[in-house]
Scaffold this motif. Structure first.
Motif, PDB file in Angstrom:
ATOM      1  N   THR A  83      -0.364   5.844   0.029  1.00  0.00           N
ATOM      2  CA  THR A  83      -1.618   5.887   0.773  1.00  0.00           C
ATOM      3  C   THR A  83      -2.063   7.323   0.996  1.00  0.00           C
ATOM      4  N   LYS A  84      -3.368   7.456   1.314  1.00  0.00           N
ATOM      5  CA  LYS A  84      -3.881   8.803   1.526  1.00  0.00           C
ATOM      6  C   LYS A  84      -3.270   9.399   2.797  1.00  0.00           C
ATOM      7  N   THR A  85      -3.147  10.714   2.794  1.00  0.00           N
ATOM      8  CA  THR A  85      -2.564  11.392   3.954  1.00  0.00           C
ATOM      9  C   THR A  85      -3.537  11.276   5.117  1.00  0.00           C
ATOM     10  N   GLY A  86      -3.014  11.277   6.327  1.00  0.00           N
ATOM     11  CA  GLY A  86      -3.866  11.223   7.505  1.00  0.00           C
ATOM     12  C   GLY A  86      -4.805  12.422   7.534  1.00  0.00           C
ATOM     13  N   GLY A  90       0.812  -1.219   0.000  1.00  0.00           N
ATOM     14  CA  GLY A  90       0.000   0.000   0.000  1.00  0.00           C
ATOM     15  C   GLY A  90       0.842   1.262   0.000  1.00  0.00           C
ATOM     16  N   GLY A 125       2.641   2.562   2.641  1.00  0.00           N
ATOM     17  CA  GLY A 125       3.037   2.973   3.984  1.00  0.00           C
ATOM     18  C   GLY A 125       3.193   4.477   4.097  1.00  0.00           C
ATOM     19  N   LEU A 126       3.993   4.889   5.089  1.00  0.00           N
ATOM     20  CA  LEU A 126       4.164   6.318   5.331  1.00  0.00           C
ATOM     21  C   LEU A 126       5.521   6.819   4.852  1.00  0.00           C
ATOM     22  N   GLY A 127       6.197   5.974   4.110  1.00  0.00           N
ATOM     23  CA  GLY A 127       7.518   6.372   3.631  1.00  0.00           C
ATOM     24  C   GLY A 127       7.434   7.548   2.680  1.00  0.00           C
TER      25      GLY A 127
END
Lengths: 242, 531
Positions: A203-206, A194, A196-198
């Protein structure tokens, strides 16, 4: 990606040492013996002064002499940022002092770590897809990707840190499809599908971080009618300045 | 099921009520949210409103499903007869649901179409309506009898989809426990550690219609004469406590309640929408984290088992056989390309244990709690990443995984963060209540070690409160922007040119950004509070 490890240059033969110690005074000998007795652990200057029981001037003079004659050396100690740490010139500092494999000159060797991370990511993304730490380590060895020594545990440390960065994910093998070559239940690693936050996150931003309040340092001071309020907030004004 | 609201949760709820029903109603609502369940006398005392204002506010709040009344019996003083009093409790979650009405409308529109949406919107606007109330609205001059048939069909669809439900009892009576019941409870308490339900939970349970009645749509309700059917309906609704409670109603609400009893009232079933949004959130999270195949399989499992879920917050999906999963998977376009091996691989990705022999009694249940937990972690990590940086995020994730206290040096080693930097980051996060710190002493206090941990339940509450705060701020800023550019907003289409046109475009953009951000933030609130 290479670290110069010319340890031989730091070592001295015993024959040479006897010549250098010949003209030392009693106090210098005493200090030298204490330091050598500590072997690879070395000794801090404070402790050494206490144990040798010498006056400050004499103590400083002895240290200066021993360092000048290359009988002892000053080594970094990652546990304390203050004070000096001494060790016999023929010893190598222990991992406790240096921090271990990933440290150079008392500091984390970020360049080395990042290089390993990059290579591990490429191996997982382009070659192996899913692999255990052992698998990645074997790939390193077979392809001779690194000239120095690297253990399976050190590769595992790198992989675990990449999991914390959300670059890869830790999964247990199911033995099905792409896991067919890995025994069921064994811990293995794969790229985060997906994103991740790398930095390469797909993925969609928080939800919280996409609005000013989500990361506002003054959120606790913000009230509807207060000095800081959503109607006079500078972060909001900047955000809505189209 | 009842949520204790946080400080900013209350502020947001009051802001919502104030903007929909005015400040007087909001005052009563705030009083109930802050002080808890109260009788009318105390509401008047705390709010300093007139009795009429307080009663009217309560009626508005009950009509819009934001307050539930219930009657309790207390011992009479000085040996007098027992006294029955009416208590009012605020339903925090239902108030916050007002924020997400656009989402509910979109679900109905997508699932059942425009006509059903129209009826559904009326129910949202009015809170509670009888079939005849809705029919009256529907009978506008432009409509004909065919439209009336269509209305009945639409309403049936809404009930069948469980988007609407019969209203709970207006004021259930909570009888005091008998001596036998008290003794039984004491005996049971010795063996179980179950915490006794609060009076509010009991009241809600008592008020809820039985499952067999909740979605029961009687065709004889569809008469055009409300008087004719009133008696039938009251008999069908006759929950045990209904008649009992009537004697106990306070004078202010007695007439209203008596009138309402004549007809079956319907309202929006928020529970069903939360369930659907929960499922959607799980599927989207799996799609982003794993892949489209796993999302398709999860979607199929949830679709097949939705009606059998006993509550919204089920931890695991209802067990389903591989054949039933396959049957549901191939209904979707994406699922048609999947064979059983692929489906099994997706189930394994979703964390299901694979049986050693496939095909024999092969059933699967997916851990939904874990999927939602990962989504929550992802949201919190994104906040940590943006507030404190990449190294902090790594440290935070390590502590979250460890689920225990970890020493600074160990954190530094495992995260490849310099010890000094790690200590600075840890202190900063601790100051902002993101971390828990413990000091450990060695050698009679000569050496001190700092231990760190993430206390998840506390932090999650803290994050949720920040989310309510942020949502309130978005609403306040939105109102401010609307007020500031009131003239621009009302600008006729032909005048939206040149400089005025630019200003209108900017106003439109700001409104869009604020509203879409609020909806996105509400998804996160749902994730932390309702799922």
């Amino acid at each position: 990606m290479s670290r110069v490890q010319d340890t031989m240059a730091l070592k001295r033969k015993r024959g040479d040492q006897s010549l250098l110690t010949q003209s030392l005074g009693d106090a210098d000998h005493n200090v030298l013996n204490i330091i050598k007795g500590k072997e690879g652990r070395g000794i801090s200057s404070g402790e050494l002064k206490k144990v040798s029981n010498l006056p400050t001037t004499q103590f400083n003079k002895s240290i200066k002499t021993l360092v000048a004659r290359q009988l002892i050396k000053e080594v970094p100690n990652i546990k304390t940022s203050w004070g000096k740490h001494y060790m016999g010139a023929e010893f190598e500092p222990s991992a406790e002092l240096t921090g271990g494999y990933w440290y150079a000159d008392g500091k984390l060797d970020q360049e080395l770590i990042n290089s390993f991370k990059k290579i591990c990511f490429q191996i997982l993304q382009q070659k192996l897809k899913v692999a255990t730490a052992e698998g990645v380590h074997s790939f390193f060895i077979k392809r001779k990707l690194y000239n120095g020594e690297i253990s399976r545990d050190q590769i595992a440390e790198i992989l675990r840190s990449m999991v914390l960065d959300n670059q890869i994910v830790e999964v247990k093998s199911t033995g099905l499809e792409e896991y067919h070559s890995i025994p069921v239940g064994e811990v293995c690693y794969r790229c985060a599908t997906g994103g991740g936050l790398g930095e390469t996150s797909k993925t969609k931003t928080g939800a919280m971080v996409s609005i000013p309040c989500g990361v506002c340092p003054n959120i606790r001071l913000c009230t509807p009618d207060g000095v800081i309020s959503p109607t006079n907030c500078v972060y909001y004004t900047k955000w809505l300045d189209f | 099921m009842l949520t204790t609201p946080s400080q900013h949760g209350i502020k947001l709820a009051v802001n919502l009520i104030s903007s929909y029903f005015g400040d007087i109603v909001a005052k009563v609502c705030e009083c109930l949210l802050r002080k808890g369940t109260l009788p009318l006398v105390q509401i008047i005392q705390f709010t300093e409103l007139t009795k009429q204002n307080a009663v009217n506010s309560l009626l508005v709040l009950i009509q819009h499903n934001c307050v539930q009344a219930f009657a309790t019996q207390t011992e009479g003083k000085f040996g007098g007869a027992p006294r029955i009093s009416t208590q009012y409790m605020a339903l925090f979650d239902n108030i916050i649901h007002h924020l997400r009405f656009p989402k509910f409308i979109a679900i109905v529109n997508e699932d059942l179409g425009k006509e059903c949406e129209e009826i559904f919107v009326w129910l949202l606007q009015d809170g509670r309506l009888s079939v005849n109330d809705i029919l009256e609205r529907h009978k506008e001059p432009s409509r004909n009898s065919t439209a009336s048939d269509a209305f009945h069909e639409c309403f049936r669809k809404l009930v069948n989809a469980q988007y609407v439900e019969r209203c709970p009892a207006h004021e259930p009576f909570l009888a005091p426990p008998t001596e036998e019941e008290i003794a039984a409870k004491k005996r049971a308490a010795k063996f179980t550690k179950k915490v006794e339900d609060t009076i509010e939970v009991r009241a809600l349970a008592e008020a809820s219609p039985m499952d067999s009645v909740r979605f029961l749509l009687e065709t004889d309700t569809w008469t055009d004469d409300p008087e004719q059917k009133s008696n039938d309906d009251s008999s069908s609704l006759a929950a045990a406590g209904e008649k009992r409670k009537l004697d106990a109603l306070e004078s202010g609400t007695k007439d209203w309640a008596t009138n309402q009893k004549k007809e079956v009232l319907w309202r929006v079933n928020f529970e069903e929408f939360v369930r659907r949004l929960r499922h959607k959130s799980c599927i989207e999270n799996v799609r982003a984290r794993l892949d489209a195949g796993a999302a398709t399989v999860l979607g199929a499992v949830l679709e097949a088992t939705r009606r059998t879920e006993t509550k919204v917050k089920v931890e695991n999906s209802v067990p389903l056989s591989i054949d039933d999963i396959m049957e549901e998977v191939i209904k979707s376009e994406e699922g048609r390309t999947m064979n059983s091996d692929r489906v099994r691989a997706s189930l394994a990705q979703l964390g299901c244990d694979m049986p050693s022999i496939t095909g024999i009694d092969e059933t699967y249940s997916i851990d939904l709690k874990r999927i939602l937990e990962l989504a929550q972690i992802q949201e919190v990590e994104s906040i940590v990443l943006k507030r404190y940086g990449r190294e902090a995020c790594r440290i935070f994730k390590l502590l979250l995984q460890a689920d225990r206290v970890v020493e600074t040096e160990m954190i530094s080693k495992d995260t490849f963060v310099d010890k000094k930097d790690a200590a600075t980051i840890l202190h900063q996060m601790w100051k902002d209540d993101y971390l828990y710190m413990q000091v450990m002493e060695k050698d009679k206090g000569k050496q001190k070690y700092l231990l760190w941990a993430v206390k998840k339940p506390v932090l999650w509450q803290h994050i949720l409160d920040d989310m309510y705060h942020a949502a309130l701020n978005l609403r306040l800023r939105s109102a401010y922007e609307q007020e500031k550019d009131k003239e621009i907003a009302q600008l006729p289409r032909e005048k939206r040119e040149g400089e005025l046109g630019k200003r209108f475009e900017k106003w439109r953009k700001i409104r869009l950004v604020l509203e879409s951000s609020l909806m996105k933030l509400d998804d996160a609130i749902l994730l932390f509070n309702d799922f």
